[in-house]
Design a protein around this motif. Structure first.
Motif, PDB file in Angstrom:
ATOM      1  N   UNK A   1       0.847  -1.186   0.000  1.00 44.64           N
ATOM      2  CA  UNK A   1       0.000   0.000   0.000  1.00 44.64           C
ATOM      3  C   UNK A   1       0.886   1.241   0.000  1.00 44.64           C
ATOM      4  N   UNK A   2       0.244   2.341  -0.259  1.00 45.13           N
ATOM      5  CA  UNK A   2       0.901   3.628  -0.393  1.00 45.13           C
ATOM      6  C   UNK A   2       0.265   4.585   0.592  1.00 45.13           C
ATOM      7  N   UNK A   3       1.065   5.398   1.260  1.00 40.51           N
ATOM      8  CA  UNK A   3       0.485   6.492   2.043  1.00 40.51           C
ATOM      9  C   UNK A   3       1.156   7.798   1.659  1.00 40.51           C
ATOM     10  N   UNK A   4       0.555   8.880   2.103  1.00 39.27           N
ATOM     11  CA  UNK A   4       0.979  10.222   1.711  1.00 39.27           C
ATOM     12  C   UNK A   4       1.110  11.083   2.954  1.00 39.27           C
ATOM     13  N   UNK A   5       2.036  12.006   2.913  1.00 39.97           N
ATOM     14  CA  UNK A   5       2.163  12.973   4.003  1.00 39.97           C
ATOM     15  C   UNK A   5       1.234  14.148   3.701  1.00 39.97           C
ATOM     16  N   UNK A   6       0.454  14.524   4.695  1.00 45.05           N
ATOM     17  CA  UNK A   6      -0.416  15.693   4.580  1.00 45.05           C
ATOM     18  C   UNK A   6       0.156  16.754   5.511  1.00 45.05           C
ATOM     19  N   UNK A   7       0.610  17.845   4.932  1.00 48.52           N
ATOM     20  CA  UNK A   7       1.157  18.957   5.715  1.00 48.52           C
ATOM     21  C   UNK A   7       0.141  20.079   5.724  1.00 48.52           C
ATOM     22  N   UNK A   8      -0.138  20.577   6.906  1.00 43.35           N
ATOM     23  CA  UNK A   8      -1.085  21.673   7.067  1.00 43.35           C
ATOM     24  C   UNK A   8      -0.370  22.821   7.753  1.00 43.35           C
ATOM     25  N   UNK A   9      -0.509  23.996   7.184  1.00 43.62           N
ATOM     26  CA  UNK A   9      -0.007  25.214   7.803  1.00 43.62           C
ATOM     27  C   UNK A   9      -1.142  26.228   7.743  1.00 43.62           C
ATOM     28  N   UNK A  10      -1.410  26.881   8.883  1.00 37.16           N
ATOM     29  CA  UNK A  10      -2.546  27.792   8.930  1.00 37.16           C
ATOM     30  C   UNK A  10      -2.377  28.833  10.025  1.00 37.16           C
ATOM     31  N   UNK A  11      -3.088  29.902   9.887  1.00 36.97           N
ATOM     32  CA  UNK A  11      -3.228  30.857  10.977  1.00 36.97           C
ATOM     33  C   UNK A  11      -4.709  30.966  11.362  1.00 36.97           C
ATOM     34  N   UNK A  12      -5.519  30.032  10.847  1.00 41.96           N
ATOM     35  CA  UNK A  12      -6.952  30.039  11.107  1.00 41.96           C
ATOM     36  C   UNK A  12      -7.233  29.654  12.551  1.00 41.96           C
ATOM     37  N   UNK A  13      -8.165  30.349  13.155  1.00 43.85           N
ATOM     38  CA  UNK A  13      -8.541  30.045  14.529  1.00 43.85           C
ATOM     39  C   UNK A  13      -9.337  28.740  14.617  1.00 43.85           C
ATOM     40  N   UNK A  14      -9.696  28.149  13.488  1.00 44.90           N
ATOM     41  CA  UNK A  14     -10.425  26.880  13.477  1.00 44.90           C
ATOM     42  C   UNK A  14      -9.540  25.692  13.860  1.00 44.90           C
ATOM     43  N   UNK A  15      -8.226  25.848  13.753  1.00 43.24           N
ATOM     44  CA  UNK A  15      -7.312  24.742  14.011  1.00 43.24           C
ATOM     45  C   UNK A  15      -6.544  24.945  15.302  1.00 43.24           C
ATOM     46  N   UNK A  16      -6.358  23.849  16.050  1.00 45.73           N
ATOM     47  CA  UNK A  16      -5.608  23.892  17.310  1.00 45.73           C
ATOM     48  C   UNK A  16      -4.122  24.096  17.064  1.00 45.73           C
ATOM     49  N   UNK A  17      -3.598  23.402  16.083  1.00 44.03           N
ATOM     50  CA  UNK A  17      -2.177  23.508  15.759  1.00 44.03           C
ATOM     51  C   UNK A  17      -2.028  24.350  14.499  1.00 44.03           C
ATOM     52  N   UNK A  18      -1.020  25.152  14.484  1.00 44.88           N
ATOM     53  CA  UNK A  18      -0.805  26.009  13.324  1.00 44.88           C
ATOM     54  C   UNK A  18       0.036  25.310  12.255  1.00 44.88           C
TER      55      UNK A  18
END
Length: 177
Positions: free
Chosen positions: A37-54
């Protein structure tokens, strides 16, 4: 009747807010001679107040994206979610062209999903993007059937920018590292 949403249908984010999602770094895993199987890295960067981690980084398989889409669709009955890239019976894990097309489709799916305020309020989306829980544990956590909250699951998840928890005894036994 379901309405298929496109980028232009959703309200714009608050002035200066951004949510940047990148799907990258595909990795092939071999379980045995017949199963890979194959997996992928999902990187999230945000300044949105909707997310706990930036900033966060998790690895997900295509089947987990399928689960996420089905889960979000149950919560958002009035809209039809963006499509995932199709499952291909003869998808070749070592074909750079097929892998690149799938990554692009998965990234486009996530980019569209995070633009919807209704979908952005779903805790399963946040667990998917910012925790390393399995599908079953994400579902149980979102339903309040774990000893940890959604916020605790996200906080406990390590990423490249946050050191992992060293004291294993302080972690809930239901929590996956």
């Amino acid at each position: 009747m379901h309405k298929t949403l496109t980028r232009g249908d959703w309200p714009r984010s608050r002035e200066g807010e951004f949510i940047s999602i990148t799907v990258r770094d595909p990795r092939v895993y071999k379980q045995d001679i017949w199963h890979m199987y194959l997996d992928y890295e999902i990187c999230l960067e945000t300044n949105s107040m909707c997310f706990r981690k930036k900033w966060s980084s998790v690895r997900r398989r295509y089947s987990e994206f399928v689960w996420l889409r089905q889960s979000l669709q149950q919560n958002a009955l009035i809209i039809e979610l963006p499509k995932l890239p199709p499952w291909l019976p003869f998808f070749h894990l070592r074909s750079p062209e097929q892998v690149a097309l799938r990554m692009k489709g998965l990234q486009m799916f996530l980019e569209l999903v995070v633009q919807s305020p209704l979908l952005l309020s779903d805790s399963r989306l946040h667990l998917f993007l910012q925790s390393k829980l399995s599908v079953g544990r994400m579902e149980r956590c979102a339903q309040g059937r774990t000893r940890y909250t959604v916020a605790e699951a996200i906080h406990r998840s390590s990423s490249a920018c946050v050191p992992p928890l060293e004291d294993k005894s302080s972690c809930d036994s239901d929590y996956e590292r």
